[in-house]
Enzyme design. Structure first.
Site, PDB file in Angstrom:
ATOM      1  N   HIS A 188      -3.814   4.053  -1.494  1.00 35.10           N
ATOM      2  CA  HIS A 188      -4.030   2.788  -2.210  1.00 35.10           C
ATOM      3  C   HIS A 188      -3.622   1.658  -1.285  1.00 35.10           C
ATOM      4  O   HIS A 188      -2.519   1.668  -0.750  1.00 35.10           O
ATOM      5  CB  HIS A 188      -3.193   2.760  -3.482  1.00 35.10           C
ATOM      6  CG  HIS A 188      -3.211   1.443  -4.201  1.00 35.10           C
ATOM      7  ND1 HIS A 188      -4.375   0.774  -4.500  1.00 35.10           N
ATOM      8  CD2 HIS A 188      -2.202   0.665  -4.668  1.00 35.10           C
ATOM      9  CE1 HIS A 188      -4.084  -0.351  -5.138  1.00 35.10           C
ATOM     10  NE2 HIS A 188      -2.772  -0.445  -5.242  1.00 35.10           N
ATOM     11  N   GLY A 192       0.813  -1.202   0.000  1.00 35.13           N
ATOM     12  CA  GLY A 192       0.000   0.000   0.000  1.00 35.13           C
ATOM     13  C   GLY A 192       0.849   1.254   0.000  1.00 35.13           C
ATOM     14  O   GLY A 192       2.075   1.210   0.165  1.00 35.13           O
ATOM     15  N   ASN A 193       0.188   2.392  -0.168  1.00 38.60           N
ATOM     16  CA  ASN A 193       0.891   3.667  -0.178  1.00 38.60           C
ATOM     17  C   ASN A 193      -0.100   4.793   0.028  1.00 38.60           C
ATOM     18  O   ASN A 193      -1.286   4.654  -0.283  1.00 38.60           O
ATOM     19  CB  ASN A 193       1.661   3.866  -1.490  1.00 38.60           C
ATOM     20  CG  ASN A 193       0.830   3.514  -2.711  1.00 38.60           C
ATOM     21  OD1 ASN A 193      -0.055   4.259  -3.094  1.00 38.60           O
ATOM     22  ND2 ASN A 193       1.108   2.366  -3.313  1.00 38.60           N
ATOM     23  N   TYR A 205     -25.566  15.615  12.798  1.00 35.15           N
ATOM     24  CA  TYR A 205     -24.624  14.629  13.349  1.00 35.15           C
ATOM     25  C   TYR A 205     -23.343  15.352  13.789  1.00 35.15           C
ATOM     26  O   TYR A 205     -22.815  16.200  13.074  1.00 35.15           O
ATOM     27  CB  TYR A 205     -24.273  13.571  12.301  1.00 35.15           C
ATOM     28  CG  TYR A 205     -23.217  12.591  12.755  1.00 35.15           C
ATOM     29  CD1 TYR A 205     -23.575  11.430  13.433  1.00 35.15           C
ATOM     30  CD2 TYR A 205     -21.890  12.826  12.510  1.00 35.15           C
ATOM     31  CE1 TYR A 205     -22.611  10.524  13.847  1.00 35.15           C
ATOM     32  CE2 TYR A 205     -20.915  11.946  12.917  1.00 35.15           C
ATOM     33  CZ  TYR A 205     -21.275  10.807  13.593  1.00 35.15           C
ATOM     34  OH  TYR A 205     -20.311   9.919  14.007  1.00 35.15           O
ATOM     35  N   SER A 241       5.552   2.272  -6.719  1.00 34.71           N
ATOM     36  CA  SER A 241       5.259   1.842  -8.084  1.00 34.71           C
ATOM     37  C   SER A 241       3.931   2.399  -8.589  1.00 34.71           C
ATOM     38  O   SER A 241       3.671   2.422  -9.792  1.00 34.71           O
ATOM     39  CB  SER A 241       5.251   0.309  -8.172  1.00 34.71           C
ATOM     40  OG  SER A 241       4.306  -0.228  -7.267  1.00 34.71           O
ATOM     41  N   ASP A 242       3.067   2.858  -7.673  1.00 32.59           N
ATOM     42  CA  ASP A 242       1.774   3.432  -8.053  1.00 32.59           C
ATOM     43  C   ASP A 242       1.820   4.947  -8.213  1.00 32.59           C
ATOM     44  O   ASP A 242       0.763   5.589  -8.365  1.00 32.59           O
ATOM     45  CB  ASP A 242       0.721   3.077  -6.995  1.00 32.59           C
ATOM     46  CG  ASP A 242       0.504   1.580  -6.882  1.00 32.59           C
ATOM     47  OD1 ASP A 242       0.046   0.979  -7.877  1.00 32.59           O
ATOM     48  OD2 ASP A 242       0.802   1.009  -5.825  1.00 32.59           O
ATOM     49  N   ASP A 259     -24.090   6.529   5.511  1.00 33.90           N
ATOM     50  CA  ASP A 259     -23.499   7.652   6.235  1.00 33.90           C
ATOM     51  C   ASP A 259     -22.363   8.294   5.444  1.00 33.90           C
ATOM     52  O   ASP A 259     -21.984   9.441   5.712  1.00 33.90           O
ATOM     53  CB  ASP A 259     -22.938   7.183   7.586  1.00 33.90           C
ATOM     54  CG  ASP A 259     -24.013   7.030   8.649  1.00 33.90           C
ATOM     55  OD1 ASP A 259     -25.092   7.645   8.512  1.00 33.90           O
ATOM     56  OD2 ASP A 259     -23.774   6.293   9.626  1.00 33.90           O
ATOM     57  N   HIS A 296      -4.160  -2.822  -0.405  1.00 35.49           N
ATOM     58  CA  HIS A 296      -4.670  -4.134  -0.822  1.00 35.49           C
ATOM     59  C   HIS A 296      -5.346  -4.763   0.398  1.00 35.49           C
ATOM     60  O   HIS A 296      -5.131  -5.928   0.710  1.00 35.49           O
ATOM     61  CB  HIS A 296      -3.537  -5.014  -1.364  1.00 35.49           C
ATOM     62  CG  HIS A 296      -3.081  -4.600  -2.730  1.00 35.49           C
ATOM     63  ND1 HIS A 296      -3.256  -5.378  -3.847  1.00 35.49           N
ATOM     64  CD2 HIS A 296      -2.484  -3.459  -3.163  1.00 35.49           C
ATOM     65  CE1 HIS A 296      -2.757  -4.745  -4.907  1.00 35.49           C
ATOM     66  NE2 HIS A 296      -2.296  -3.577  -4.509  1.00 35.49           N
ATOM     67  N   SER A 348       9.059   3.087  -2.714  1.00 32.63           N
ATOM     68  CA  SER A 348       8.687   1.721  -3.071  1.00 32.63           C
ATOM     69  C   SER A 348       9.402   0.691  -2.209  1.00 32.63           C
ATOM     70  O   SER A 348      10.619   0.764  -1.997  1.00 32.63           O
ATOM     71  CB  SER A 348       9.019   1.469  -4.546  1.00 32.63           C
ATOM     72  OG  SER A 348       8.657   0.166  -4.920  1.00 32.63           O
ATOM     73  N   GLY A 349       8.628  -0.277  -1.709  1.00 30.07           N
ATOM     74  CA  GLY A 349       9.205  -1.444  -1.063  1.00 30.07           C
ATOM     75  C   GLY A 349       9.843  -1.229   0.295  1.00 30.07           C
ATOM     76  O   GLY A 349      10.521  -2.125   0.805  1.00 30.07           O
ATOM     77  N   HIS A 359      -7.885  -5.686  -9.006  1.00 26.18           N
ATOM     78  CA  HIS A 359      -6.724  -5.028  -8.410  1.00 26.18           C
ATOM     79  C   HIS A 359      -7.015  -4.770  -6.934  1.00 26.18           C
ATOM     80  O   HIS A 359      -6.865  -5.681  -6.126  1.00 26.18           O
ATOM     81  CB  HIS A 359      -6.395  -3.752  -9.192  1.00 26.18           C
ATOM     82  CG  HIS A 359      -5.114  -3.107  -8.786  1.00 26.18           C
ATOM     83  ND1 HIS A 359      -4.572  -2.035  -9.473  1.00 26.18           N
ATOM     84  CD2 HIS A 359      -4.265  -3.356  -7.769  1.00 26.18           C
ATOM     85  CE1 HIS A 359      -3.436  -1.671  -8.893  1.00 26.18           C
ATOM     86  NE2 HIS A 359      -3.233  -2.440  -7.846  1.00 26.18           N
TER      87      HIS A 359
END
Length: 232
Positions: A96, A29-30, A230, A76-77, A121, A98, A46-47, A172
């Site tokens: 992003h 993720g990132n 709310y 990488s994204d 909501d 997973h 990355s990584g 994805h």
């Protein structure tokens, strides 16, 4: 001190929330944070494991994906983030992941149906799922095309990105965004929880009904409408 210190701190803080919220495993993720006045964003390298991630590791790039500052290779994204920021001037943060349930829904290529008031909501429609890209897009500039896949699918559905804040990319995983990086993280956690609830609901009763329109309207309006009541 870096000219982008505050931006890097914001991006780092957003990234560090992801494992705390159970949204990432290892380096899956990132998160990024943008400064539209300067036309730049900071993103996770990355990584790099979250346990080792430092503020100074954040990489700063332009919305045209040009490196501005940083010694490490960006996520990488990164091209997906860059394209979304370039096209969505109100977006200040993108996430992003997973995450398990969100990614499972993405792998079905189905939107997450609006089945309960928790979902309502936060948005009044199904969480959309963009279809997998065409082969030529996959073979091309893949991460850049992922950004277009998100933008084009929302346009096809006539959905305002700032009212939605989240999407699945078919086969994805989820992408979320918001006016701030903190809001993008919040939306990522909401997507995962709503995905989990919908999955469990359909396990208990595969014929469970969708939320009726009156409840959708009530729960959205009481939190976001003109006469919202709310919160404080």
């Amino acid at each position: 001190m870096s000219d982008y210190q505050q931006l890097k701190e914001t991006a780092h803080a957003a990234n560090m929330q992801l494992p705390d919220l159970g949204l990432v495993l290892f380096t899956f993720g990132n998160a990024s944070a943008a400064d539209h006045e300067r036309g730049v964003f900071a993103i996770k390298p990355s990584g790099v494991p979250y346990t080792e991630l430092k503020v100074e590791d954040m990489v700063v790039l332009s919305f045209d994906n040009e490196l501005i500052e940083g010694d490490l290779r960006p996520s990488s994204d990164t091209k997906t983030h860059a394209l979304l920021y370039k096209n969505w001037p109100e977006v200040g943060g993108i996430v992003h992941t997973h995450s398990t349930y969100g990614t499972a829904w993405a792998q079905t290529q189905l939107p997450i149906p609006i089945m309960g008031t928790t979902h309502a909501d936060h948005l009044t429609v199904d969480i959309p799922c963009a279809p997998p890209m065409a082969d030529e897009m996959i073979a091309g500039d893949y991460e850049h095309e992922t950004g277009w896949q998100i933008i084009n699918h929302l346009a096809q559905l006539n959905l305002d990105p700032m009212e939605i804040g989240m999407i699945l990319v078919g086969n994805h995983a989820p992408f979320t965004w918001g006016k701030t990086a903190e809001k993008a993280v919040y939306n990522s956690a909401v997507l995962e929880e709503v995905a989990r609830m919908a999955h469990l609901t359909l396990q208990i009763n595969p014929a469970a009904p969708r939320l009726k329109d009156s409840l959708v309207t009530k729960h959205w309006e009481r939190k976001h409408g003109k006469n919202a009541y709310y919160g404080q």
